[in-house]
Write an enzyme that holds these catalytic residues in place. Structure first.
Site, mmCIF file in Angstrom:
data_model
loop_
_atom_site.group_PDB
_atom_site.id
_atom_site.type_symbol
_atom_site.label_atom_id
_atom_site.label_comp_id
_atom_site.label_asym_id
_atom_site.label_seq_id
_atom_site.Cartn_x
_atom_site.Cartn_y
_atom_site.Cartn_z
ATOM 1 N N TYR A 159 3.733 -0.959 -6.945
ATOM 2 C CA TYR A 159 3.139 0.383 -7.543
ATOM 3 C C TYR A 159 3.736 1.165 -8.152
ATOM 4 C CZ TYR A 159 0.750 4.705 -7.297
ATOM 5 O OH TYR A 159 -0.042 6.124 -7.614
ATOM 6 N N LYS A 163 2.863 1.968 -12.481
ATOM 7 C CA LYS A 163 2.729 3.414 -12.976
ATOM 8 C C LYS A 163 3.714 3.584 -14.083
ATOM 9 C CE LYS A 163 -0.385 5.567 -11.712
ATOM 10 N NZ LYS A 163 -1.645 5.849 -11.963
HETATM 11 N N1 LIG Z 1 -3.243 9.869 -4.240
HETATM 12 C C1 LIG Z 1 -2.195 10.216 -4.603
HETATM 13 O O1 LIG Z 1 -1.481 10.944 -3.814
HETATM 14 C C2 LIG Z 1 -1.581 10.158 -6.012
HETATM 15 C C3 LIG Z 1 -2.452 9.441 -6.826
HETATM 16 N N2 LIG Z 1 -2.044 9.345 -8.281
HETATM 17 C C4 LIG Z 1 -2.821 8.469 -9.473
HETATM 18 O O2 LIG Z 1 -4.002 9.085 -9.220
HETATM 19 C C5 LIG Z 1 -5.072 8.129 -9.820
HETATM 20 C C6 LIG Z 1 -6.214 8.399 -8.501
HETATM 21 O O3 LIG Z 1 -5.745 8.075 -7.183
HETATM 22 P P1 LIG Z 1 -6.709 8.198 -6.066
HETATM 23 O O4 LIG Z 1 -7.965 8.900 -6.384
HETATM 24 O O5 LIG Z 1 -5.592 8.675 -5.087
HETATM 25 O O6 LIG Z 1 -7.069 6.783 -5.566
HETATM 26 P P2 LIG Z 1 -8.498 6.142 -5.445
HETATM 27 O O7 LIG Z 1 -8.242 4.768 -4.983
HETATM 28 O O8 LIG Z 1 -9.038 6.979 -4.192
HETATM 29 O O9 LIG Z 1 -9.178 6.076 -6.899
HETATM 30 C C7 LIG Z 1 -9.023 5.309 -7.793
HETATM 31 C C8 LIG Z 1 -10.319 4.609 -8.302
HETATM 32 O O10 LIG Z 1 -10.217 3.555 -9.297
HETATM 33 C C9 LIG Z 1 -11.205 2.673 -9.064
HETATM 34 N N3 LIG Z 1 -10.580 1.474 -9.543
HETATM 35 C C10 LIG Z 1 -9.774 0.642 -8.989
HETATM 36 N N4 LIG Z 1 -9.588 -0.486 -9.706
HETATM 37 C C11 LIG Z 1 -10.552 -0.407 -10.721
HETATM 38 C C12 LIG Z 1 -10.853 -1.164 -11.893
HETATM 39 N N5 LIG Z 1 -10.027 -2.589 -11.929
HETATM 40 N N6 LIG Z 1 -11.756 -0.865 -12.280
HETATM 41 C C13 LIG Z 1 -12.163 0.170 -12.577
HETATM 42 N N7 LIG Z 1 -11.969 1.187 -11.571
HETATM 43 C C14 LIG Z 1 -11.399 0.792 -10.580
HETATM 44 C C15 LIG Z 1 -11.439 2.881 -7.713
HETATM 45 O O11 LIG Z 1 -12.658 2.107 -7.289
HETATM 46 C C16 LIG Z 1 -11.323 4.149 -7.222
HETATM 47 O O12 LIG Z 1 -12.724 4.924 -7.302
HETATM 48 C C17 LIG Z 1 -4.310 6.839 -9.667
HETATM 49 O O13 LIG Z 1 -4.006 6.354 -10.995
HETATM 50 C C18 LIG Z 1 -2.962 7.063 -8.911
HETATM 51 O O14 LIG Z 1 -1.979 6.067 -9.316
HETATM 52 C C19 LIG Z 1 -0.904 9.834 -8.687
HETATM 53 C C20 LIG Z 1 -0.221 10.487 -7.871
HETATM 54 C C21 LIG Z 1 -0.535 10.709 -6.369
HETATM 55 C C1 LIG Z 2 2.263 6.552 4.460
HETATM 56 C C2 LIG Z 2 3.522 7.452 4.095
HETATM 57 C C3 LIG Z 2 3.723 8.284 5.508
HETATM 58 C C4 LIG Z 2 4.111 7.331 6.394
HETATM 59 C C5 LIG Z 2 5.422 7.606 7.391
HETATM 60 C C6 LIG Z 2 5.573 7.168 8.595
HETATM 61 C C7 LIG Z 2 5.047 5.664 8.923
HETATM 62 C C8 LIG Z 2 7.058 7.348 8.956
HETATM 63 O O1 LIG Z 2 4.609 7.829 9.630
HETATM 64 C C9 LIG Z 2 3.475 8.579 3.066
HETATM 65 C C10 LIG Z 2 4.608 9.208 2.875
HETATM 66 C C11 LIG Z 2 4.665 9.748 1.416
HETATM 67 C C12 LIG Z 2 3.484 9.009 0.776
HETATM 68 C C13 LIG Z 2 3.500 8.826 -0.830
HETATM 69 C C14 LIG Z 2 3.805 10.030 -1.519
HETATM 70 O O2 LIG Z 2 2.979 11.191 -1.202
HETATM 71 C C15 LIG Z 2 3.766 9.732 -3.057
HETATM 72 C C16 LIG Z 2 2.591 8.970 -3.576
HETATM 73 C C17 LIG Z 2 2.239 8.900 -4.821
HETATM 74 C C18 LIG Z 2 1.387 8.241 -5.499
HETATM 75 O O3 LIG Z 2 0.994 8.188 -6.553
HETATM 76 C C19 LIG Z 2 0.527 7.421 -4.287
HETATM 77 C C20 LIG Z 2 0.501 7.704 -3.194
HETATM 78 C C21 LIG Z 2 1.944 7.809 -2.602
HETATM 79 C C22 LIG Z 2 2.961 6.577 -2.883
HETATM 80 C C23 LIG Z 2 2.191 8.396 -1.102
HETATM 81 C C24 LIG Z 2 1.607 7.052 -0.131
HETATM 82 C C25 LIG Z 2 1.987 7.369 1.137
HETATM 83 C C26 LIG Z 2 3.206 7.831 1.610
HETATM 84 C C27 LIG Z 2 4.198 6.838 1.356
#
Ligand SMILES: NC(=O)C1=CN([C@@H]2O[C@H](COP(=O)(O)OP(=O)(O)OC[C@H]3O[C@@H](n4cnc5c(N)ncnc54)[C@H](O)[C@@H]3O)[C@@H](O)[C@H]2O)C=CC1
Ligand SMILES: C[C@H](CCCC(C)(C)O)[C@H]1CC[C@H]2[C@@H]3[C@H](O)CC4=CC(=O)CC[C@]4(C)[C@H]3CC[C@]12C
Length: 368
Positions: A159, A163
Site C-alpha cells: 500500500y 501510494k
Molecule cells: N482512509 C484513510 O485513512 C486514508 C486514505 N487515503 C487515501 O484516500 C483515498 C480514499 O480512501 P478511502 O475513502 O479511505 O477509501 P475507500 O475504499 O472508502 O474509497 C476508495 C474508493 O475507490 C473506489 N475504487 C477502488 N478501486 C477502484 C477502481 N479500480 N476503479 C474505480 N474506483 C475504484 C472504491 O470503490 C471506493 O469507493 C485513497 O486514495 C487512499 O489511499 C489517504 C490517507 C488516509
Molecule cells: C488497524 C490499525 C490499528 C490496529 C492496532 C491493533 C491491532 C494493535 O489494535 C490502524 C493503526 C493506524 C492505522 C493507519 C493509519 O491511520 C494511516 C493510514 C493511512 C492510509 O493512507 C490508509 C489507512 C492507514 C494505513 C491506517 C490503517 C489502519 C491502521 C494501521
C-alpha cells in the site's frame, strides 16, 4: 476557466466518489463550489445515495467504471476542467494481492494522468497519503513534521509503496502539455489517518467493543502519538485546492501538502475513544495489557494463518506486522504549508468533528 467560472460552467470529475472520502468530497463540492455545472462521479461501485443528488441544480453524472481501464477513464475525463483522483485500494490487511494494489493505485493513476493529457484537462488533484512518508520500515518516529522534514521514507508494504509511486507520477506530470497546448497542473494531498462519518475501521472497533461487553483492551502505549484528520476537513482541502490551482499554478503546481486539522495528537486507541467512549465503550488499561513481543508474535501468527487459510477463506484481521508497526510508531504532522499556499483553514473545529463522528457511530449502531 475564468469565463466559465462566471457562468457556472465548470465540470469536475471525482474518481472514487463513492468511497469514504470520495462521498464527502462530492457533497462538499455540491455545497461549496457555486461554479459547478456538472459533477461526474466515477467509481467501481456506485452508491444508491447518488440518486438523491440528481434532483439539485448541478448535473450529477454517475459513471460506473474502473481506473485500471484506460478507455473508461479517458471517456470519463473528456471535457472535465478538474479531476480529483481519490480512487484507490486502501488495503493494509492483505485482502488483495500486491499486484492488484499496484494495478489500481499506480496504473490507475497513470491512466488518469494520460486521460488528462489526451483530452485536455488541466487540473489534477491526487489524494496521496501520509503513508508515502511513513512510518518507515525502521519504525522511526515522525514528530510534528512538515513537508520539508527529513525522514527516511523506505517502505516494503504494497500500500505505501503504491501510494508513493503514484504520487511521484502525479508530481512528475506537472507541466506536461495537454491537448490544446496548455500545461497540466497537478498537486498531491497527504492526509494523515482520516476519521469521521463512514469510517469503516472505527465501526469495526465499535462492534468489537460491543462483542467484548463494552470493553476494548489497550494494546499500544498511550505515549505513541498519531496525527488524525476529520474527513470533512480533508474534503474541504480538496475543494479549496481545486478552486485555487488555476490562479496559483506557479506556486502550487507539483507540490505536496499534508492534510491536517486541529484534531488532538493521541495514540490511535485513545483517539478512537474520543468517539467510542461517549458511545458506551471503555478502554481497559492505562498501559498495554500484553507485552509487545507477544503482539509481534500474534501479528506474525496472523500472517501465517492468512497464508495457510488463503485457499479456503480470506482471513484478514486488524492485527498484522504492518498495522502493528504503524499503530506503534509516532507519526504526527505540524505544518502550515496549505494555509500559506492557498489559505486553508479547517472548516470543522475539533469539537464539531468529534460531535459529528459520535453522532454517526451512534446511528451506525442502529443500522448494524
Ligand atoms: N482512509 C484513510 O485513512 C486514508 C486514505 N487515503 C487515501 O484516500 C483515498 C480514499 O480512501 P478511502 O475513502 O479511505 O477509501 P475507500 O475504499 O472508502 O474509497 C476508495 C474508493 O475507490 C473506489 N475504487 C477502488 N478501486 C477502484 C477502481 N479500480 N476503479 C474505480 N474506483 C475504484 C472504491 O470503490 C471506493 O469507493 C485513497 O486514495 C487512499 O489511499 C489517504 C490517507 C488516509
Ligand atoms: C488497524 C490499525 C490499528 C490496529 C492496532 C491493533 C491491532 C494493535 O489494535 C490502524 C493503526 C493506524 C492505522 C493507519 C493509519 O491511520 C494511516 C493510514 C493511512 C492510509 O493512507 C490508509 C489507512 C492507514 C494505513 C491506517 C490503517 C489502519 C491502521 C494501521
Amino acid at each position: 476557466m475564468a469565463n466559465s467560472a462566471q457562468t457556472q460552467e465548470l465540470v469536475y470529475l471525482v474518481t472514487g466518489g463513492c468511497g469514504f472520502l470520495g462521498e464527502h468530497v462530492v457533497r462538499m463540492l455540491l455545497q461549496r463550489e457555486p461554479r459547478l455545472r456538472e459533477l461526474r462521479i466515477f467509481d467501481l461501485h456506485l452508491g444508491p445515495w447518488l440518486e438523491e443528488l440528481k434532483t439539485g441544480p448541478v448535473q450529477v453524472t454517475a459513471i460506473q467504471g474502473d481506473v485500471t481501464q484506460a478507455h473508461e477513464v479517458a471517456a470519463a475525463v473528456a471535457g472535465a476542467h478538474v479531476v480529483i483522483h481519490t480512487a484507490g485500494l486502501v488495503d493494509v490487511f492483505g485482502k488483495t494481492s500486491p499486484e492488484t494494489i499496484h494495478e489500481v493505485n499506480v496504473q490507475g493513476t497513470q491512466n488518469v494522468i494520460e486521460a488528462c493529457v489526451q483530452t485536455g484537462t488541466r487540473f489534477l488533484i491526487y489524494t496521496s497519503s501520509m503513508e508515502v512518508v511513513g512510518p518507515n520500515i525502521k519504525g522511526q518516529p515522525f514528530y510534528r513534521g512538515n513537508e520539508n522534514t527529513p525522514y527516511e521514507a523506505v517502505h516494503r508494504h504494497p500500500y505505501p509503496c503504491s501510494k508513493a509511486l503514484a504520487e511521484r507520477l502525479v508530481l512528475e506530470a506537472n507541466g506536461r502539455e495537454v491537448l490544446g497546448g496548455l500545461p497540466l497542473v497537478t498537486c498531491a494531498l497527504r492526509p494523515t489517518g482520516i476519521y469521521g462519518e463512514g469510517h469503516q475501521i472505527m465501526k469495526d472497533f465499535y462492534h468489537q467493543g460491543l462483542r467484548l461487553g463494552g470493553r476494548l483492551f489497550r494494546a499500544i502505549p498511550a505515549s505513541v502519538e498519531h496525527g488524525r484528520v476529520y474527513v470533512g476537513n480533508v474534503a474541504w482541502m480538496h475543494v479549496l485546492v481545486a478552486r485555487e490551482l488555476e490562479h496559483r499554478a506557479a506556486l502550487m503546481g507539483g507540490q505536496v501538502y499534508f492534510c491536517y486539522d486541529n484534531s488532538p495528537y493521541k495514540s490511535y486507541e485513545d483517539f478512537n475513544m474520543e468517539f467510542l467512549g461517549p458511545c458506551g465503550l471503555q478502554l481497559v488499561g492505562t498501559r498495554p495489557l500484553m507485552p509487545y513481543w507477544l503482539l509481534v508474535l500474534l501479528a506474525a501468527l496472523n500472517t501465517l494463518l492468512q497464508w495457510l487459510l488463503r485457499p479456503l477463506l480470506l482471513y484478514a484481521p486488524l492485527l498484522n506486522p504492518y498495522t502493528l508497526a504503524v499503530a506503534n510508531t509516532t507519526f504526527t504532522v505540524s505544518t502550515d504549508k496549505a494555509r500559506r499556499h492557498f489559505g486553508y483553514e479547517p472548516l470543522f473545529s475539533w469539537e464539531e468533528s468529534r460531535t459529528r463522528t459520535i453522532r454517526w457511530v451512534q446511528t451506525a449502531e442502529g443500522s448494524a
